[in-house]
Design a protein around this motif. Structure first.
Motif: not given
Lengths: 97, 97, 97, 97, 97
Positions: E8-31
């Motif tokens: 999945g992915s996360v949308v966050a408009t309001r964030k630390d400016e140094k994270l602008e234009n960074r893609k935030l992905l939800v990662v399910q950990v596997h064994d």
């Protein structure tokens, strides 16, 4: 940071020289509802915490960002004494109550 | 830091050159009541700890803040030998008792 | 550091350029009695470890303190191949036995 | 980073001077399905988060990479307020729904 | 590093400016056997990972060692897309199978 309670102290005469004169406190970790968790840490005290105080501690490299712990082999520091905290608007802990 | 007991040592001839001549000890982690936890760590010894000693170890980048571990691929260091600790004013462990 | 066994390897063609030509090994974590734990890690190999070797790995920023991993997005490195270790004076593992 | 919900705040008058005027929020960690986990953290707020907001927080040395937390003894920072997230194409959380 | 699946992915408009234009992905950990674990992480994508990809992610300060994450409040980065891995010589996962 996590919340904990100062429950004891450690005496260690033989230690890395950079830790001389640092107070080492045993902190029992509490959860957000003020219940003790099955977890503890030994932390350097940077704020003059005493027995029974509820405190905040920081770990890792952040534990070396106080004047007392800079560049020292210390991975946990008490950096605040908690006066109170609330959850959902309700007071959970109040130091002076 | 956490409290642990030195219970063994590791021999590793082939290792990163920056770890030559570093003593690698197996530390059994103890809880604040001096009971062994289901957790261990292999740590570099920076204070001359011996078998059976109760010690404090630091992890992460803080493990590289001793003269013996600086800039080395080491994430755990024994930085103190514990003489004693107390909980709630009652002695839990006393090295010389 | 923790003790682990090299049980596999990962192939990843598309990766951060700073990880080109780094060998990525799957390490099954073992406890101090040489029993496998329910934990693994993928680590960069800095010592020429092979399948079945018992190794030590370091994590976090300490994993970047080898020539092969410096300044690279790598949070686990194999920095030693274990020859043997003992607990309470009794040999637990011996590579050449 | 992990997802969490702002559920409270901590008052601490006596703290390391480098933490003066920093807002300390209690964050209840949630899983990827938006269910609360048995885990919390006290984090410095770097983005103006409010009670009930779903946020992302970063830990460790990365928690010191904002203007508000640089070089401070802080190991957790709220660095984003979550608008929404999806799993497998299905919306899990929507702030404005 | 650990192995995970992009779910999945996360949308966050309001964030630390140094994270602008960074893609935030939800990662399910596997064994290591490719079974999902009860653990996830939200990571910055440094390699162009897409939904369903198996990836490697690095945490802590190592997560800031890519061009996209340097000096940013980011404690987890996807630094490789996994093509395949094996355990004990047997293939566990093959992207193109």
């Amino acid at each position: 940071m996590l919340i904990g309670k100062v429950v004891g102290s450690v005496v260690a005469t033989r230690k890395d020289e950079k830790l001389e004169n640092r107070k080492l406190l045993v902190v029992q970790v509490h959860d957000q509802h003020d219940q003790p968790k099955d977890q503890y840490v030994v932390a350097v005290d940077a704020v003059g915490a005493g027995h029974g105080d509820m405190v905040l501690y920081a770990t890792g490299s952040s534990a070396r960002q106080t004047a007392l712990t800079e560049n020292r082999p210390c991975d946990a520091v008490i950096m605040a004494i908690v006066d109170s905290w609330d959850l959902g608007g309700a007071n959970v802990y109040e130091k002076w109550s």
